[in-house]
Design an enzyme around this catalytic site. Structure first.
Site, PDB file in Angstrom:
ATOM      1  CB  SER A  12      64.403  59.510 -23.722  1.00  0.00           C
ATOM      2  OG  SER A  12      65.012  58.396 -24.363  1.00  0.00           O
ATOM      3  CE1 TYR A  71      66.474  58.238 -18.761  1.00  0.00           C
ATOM      4  CE2 TYR A  71      65.919  57.053 -20.774  1.00  0.00           C
ATOM      5  CZ  TYR A  71      66.385  58.196 -20.139  1.00  0.00           C
ATOM      6  OH  TYR A  71      66.752  59.290 -20.889  1.00  0.00           O
TER       7      TYR A  71
END
Length: 249
Positions: free
Chosen positions: A145, A158
């Site tokens: 990501s 995350y």
């Protein structure tokens, strides 16, 4: 993906399910899905069933090595070989940084990092035993990501796990390159998914991108399939950022 047997972890929904559909459309010869949700995994095999391709699924909690390896082995045996592994399973928790508990950290690490690692190891064990196609025995693509590179509020745990997967990808790539196995990752930015549309997040995505819009899931998937497909014969240890100019690295 022409001529390749593909296994997708977390392929029961979202980007993983789209990758399954696109892999078949691009000529994959077999498809495997491993997902926590057995019904979703089986449903994601519909394109392979319709095309008459060998296919298999396994329901698995990838947080433990024994379960991950058993699931991968069962799918690999059903397909005969695995040329491409795509790691798409992850959780996306959000919480202010001062409120993240040990349990929150453990859950994120167990799935996003440790689960990815377990599936990579399982795939490498399989790929090392099979004859190469050309000089490549296998390809692994991990979904990371842009959050690994750019901070966002309520996103620390995350983001940390995705940064860890970027590092893990590089380390694994170096170790298995002599075996003819290529390991790369793809880091998408915000996607114009149905969930984003429902939440009203598309406006924020558009403002964040120099292109004036969020990326479509298919635009992200194309790069995953490129890294995991037969055209990639030399790139390994790389993280491909697909962000529409949101970040440059």
């Amino acid at each position: 993906m022409k001529g390749l047997s593909v296994v997708i972890i977390g392929g029961g929904a979202g980007l993983g399910a789209l990758l399954a559909e696109m892999a078949v459309a691009e000529g994959a010869t077999a498809l495997g899905i491993i997902d926590l949700n057995a019904a979703a995994a089986e449903a994601a095999l519909a394109p392979a069933r319709a095309a008459g391709l060998p296919h298999a699924f396994a329901a698995c909690d990838i947080r433990t090595a024994d379960a991950a390896h058993a699931a991968f082995t069962s799918v690999a045996q059903a397909l005969g070989r695995v040329d491409t592994l795509i790691n798409s399973a992850a959780i996306y928790p959000r919480k202010p940084i001062l409120e993240i508990s040990d349990a929150d950290w453990d859950a994120s690490n167990a799935i996003n990092v440790k689960g990815t690692y377990h599936m990579m190891v399982a795939a490498i064990c399989q790929m090392r035993t099979q004859d190469p196609i050309g000089h490549i025995r296998g390809r692994i693509v991990n979904i990371t990501s842009v959050d690994a590179f750019k901070a966002h509020p309520q996103n620390a745990h995350y983001a940390a796990t995705k940064a860890a997967v970027v590092s893990l990808t590089k380390s694994m790539a170096q170790e298995v390159a002599p075996d003819g196995i290529l390991v790369n990752s793809v880091a998408p930015a915000g996607m114009a998914t149905e969930k984003a549309r429902e939440s009203g997040f598309l406006g924020e995505l558009a403002k964040a991108s120099p292109l004036g819009r969020g990326g479509e899931p298919k635009e992200m998937a194309e790069w995953v399939l490129m890294a995991g497909g037969p055209r990639n014969t030399y790139m390994t240890g790389e993280n491909i950022i697909v962000s529409g100019g949101y970040i440059y690295a």
